[in-house]
Design an enzyme around this catalytic site. Structure first.
Site, PDB file in Angstrom:
ATOM      1  N   ASN A  12     102.161  42.269  32.233  1.00 38.56           N
ATOM      2  CA  ASN A  12     102.395  42.724  30.863  1.00 38.56           C
ATOM      3  C   ASN A  12     101.091  42.769  30.077  1.00 38.56           C
ATOM      4  OD1 ASN A  12     105.264  43.182  30.570  1.00 38.56           O
ATOM      5  ND2 ASN A  12     105.497  41.008  31.044  1.00 38.56           N
ATOM      6  N   ASN A  13      99.988  42.518  30.761  1.00 37.49           N
ATOM      7  CA  ASN A  13      98.686  42.483  30.093  1.00 37.49           C
ATOM      8  C   ASN A  13      97.996  43.840  30.286  1.00 37.49           C
ATOM      9  OD1 ASN A  13      95.876  42.159  29.699  1.00 37.49           O
ATOM     10  ND2 ASN A  13      96.078  39.935  29.902  1.00 37.49           N
ATOM     11  N   HIS A  15      95.151  44.953  29.405  1.00 37.40           N
ATOM     12  CA  HIS A  15      93.732  44.918  29.818  1.00 37.40           C
ATOM     13  C   HIS A  15      93.617  44.735  31.332  1.00 37.40           C
ATOM     14  CE1 HIS A  15      92.396  44.502  25.647  1.00 37.40           C
ATOM     15  NE2 HIS A  15      93.416  43.666  25.504  1.00 37.40           N
ATOM     16  N   LYS A  16      94.429  43.806  31.847  1.00 33.53           N
ATOM     17  CA  LYS A  16      94.447  43.613  33.310  1.00 33.53           C
ATOM     18  C   LYS A  16      94.841  44.904  34.007  1.00 33.53           C
ATOM     19  CE  LYS A  16      96.194  38.952  34.244  1.00 33.53           C
ATOM     20  NZ  LYS A  16      97.367  38.250  34.761  1.00 33.53           N
ATOM     21  N   ASP A  72      97.678  36.530  38.855  1.00 36.40           N
ATOM     22  CA  ASP A  72      97.629  35.365  37.982  1.00 36.40           C
ATOM     23  C   ASP A  72      96.198  34.860  37.986  1.00 36.40           C
ATOM     24  OD1 ASP A  72      99.420  33.842  36.227  1.00 36.40           O
ATOM     25  OD2 ASP A  72      98.672  32.123  37.342  1.00 36.40           O
ATOM     26  N   GLY A 153      90.656  38.290  26.409  1.00 31.76           N
ATOM     27  CA  GLY A 153      90.796  36.864  26.726  1.00 31.76           C
ATOM     28  C   GLY A 153      89.521  36.083  26.451  1.00 31.76           C
ATOM     29  N   TYR A 154      89.065  35.366  27.469  1.00 29.89           N
ATOM     30  CA  TYR A 154      87.907  34.478  27.332  1.00 29.89           C
ATOM     31  C   TYR A 154      86.574  35.201  27.595  1.00 29.89           C
ATOM     32  CZ  TYR A 154      91.266  30.542  27.530  1.00 29.89           C
ATOM     33  OH  TYR A 154      92.298  29.664  27.286  1.00 29.89           O
ATOM     34  N   ASP A 155      86.595  36.509  27.722  1.00 27.03           N
ATOM     35  CA  ASP A 155      85.358  37.245  28.032  1.00 27.03           C
ATOM     36  C   ASP A 155      84.191  36.951  27.074  1.00 27.03           C
ATOM     37  OD1 ASP A 155      86.264  38.385  30.352  1.00 27.03           O
ATOM     38  OD2 ASP A 155      86.787  40.319  29.455  1.00 27.03           O
ATOM     39  N   HIS A 180      86.101  38.182  39.007  1.00 27.10           N
ATOM     40  CA  HIS A 180      87.113  37.532  39.846  1.00 27.10           C
ATOM     41  C   HIS A 180      88.155  38.552  40.309  1.00 27.10           C
ATOM     42  CE1 HIS A 180      87.766  37.629  35.611  1.00 27.10           C
ATOM     43  NE2 HIS A 180      89.018  37.244  35.661  1.00 27.10           N
TER      44      HIS A 180
END
Ligand code: ITT
Length: 194
Positions: A12-13, A15-16, A72, A153-155, A180
């Site tokens: 559901n992301n 960006h991913k 994940d 996210g944490y980018d 990753h």
């Protein structure tokens, strides 16, 4: 003739999804959850990235009986014994919020000189009724403050090993060479080519 395998991408992301489409789109015909009309959240009740990745793929496979790919991912910080890990998305509690997550992590690492961390992705592929998992890792450090506005996210606070810039300061093409997710997708593509 189009002999690309078709995969539903169980995320559901957005960006991913975009990163996966960019890296895998030439090799597979990808369908999003939106494309297949799946609008529910998938509860992430597992205790590891592997379990949660499997849950996401299984949920969609059971419903559609088509090949599925799920992702994940988590950020594992050395000095925090691998946290936030499987709780990366809800590190600062629910409802999930990237800004609060980053604030919490920066606070935890305040004045800390050992800032080693890694991003880890576990992809699950349901393919011809078999299940396969592929892991991708990028080592790096947590910056002392946010830098850059690309990515998600944490980018803004993750600086990959041997680089000066955070993922959020990089063009997506540069992140996609070393991330990753791209490392796990490389393994998946090698598998699909066989
Ligand atoms: P789906 O479960 O629907 O795929 P999600 O966003 O919930 O999407 P995860 O459960 O894997 O995905 O949560 C991963 C957390 O790690 C979440 O906070 C993301 O923002 C973050 N994350 C994952 N990949 C990232 C990346 O490439 N760069 C920065 N942060 C990332």
């Amino acid at each position: 003739m189009n002999d690309k395998p078709t995969l539903i991408v169980a995320t559901n992301n957005a960006h991913k999804l975009l990163e996966i489409e960019t890296l895998l789109g030439d090799y597979c015909s990808l369908r999003s959850l939106q494309d297949v009309g799946y609008t529910n959240d998938i509860p992430e009740t597992g205790e590891t990235l592997e379990e949660n990745s499997l849950i996401k793929a299984e949920t969609i496979f059971r419903k559609y009986k088509l090949n599925v790919l799920s992702d994940d991912s988590g950020l594992e910080v050395e000095i925090l014994d691998g946290d936030p890990g499987v709780d990366t998305a809800i590190y600062a509690g629910e409802p999930r919020n990237d800004e609060r997550n980053i604030d919490k992590l920066l606070k935890e690492l305040d004045n800390q000189s050992v800032r080693n961390a890694r991003f880890r992705t576990v992809l699950t592929l349901y393919f011809n009724n078999e299940v396969h998992q592929f892991e991708g890792i990028v080592e790096g450090i947590i910056a002392s403050e946010r830098r850059g506005s690309n990515g998600f996210g944490y980018d803004p606070i993750f600086i990959p090993e041997n680089h000066k810039h955070t993922f959020a300061e990089m063009e997506s093409s540069e992140k996609n060479k070393i991330s990753h997710r791209s490392r796990a997708l490389d393994k998946l593509m090698q598998f699909l080519k066989k």
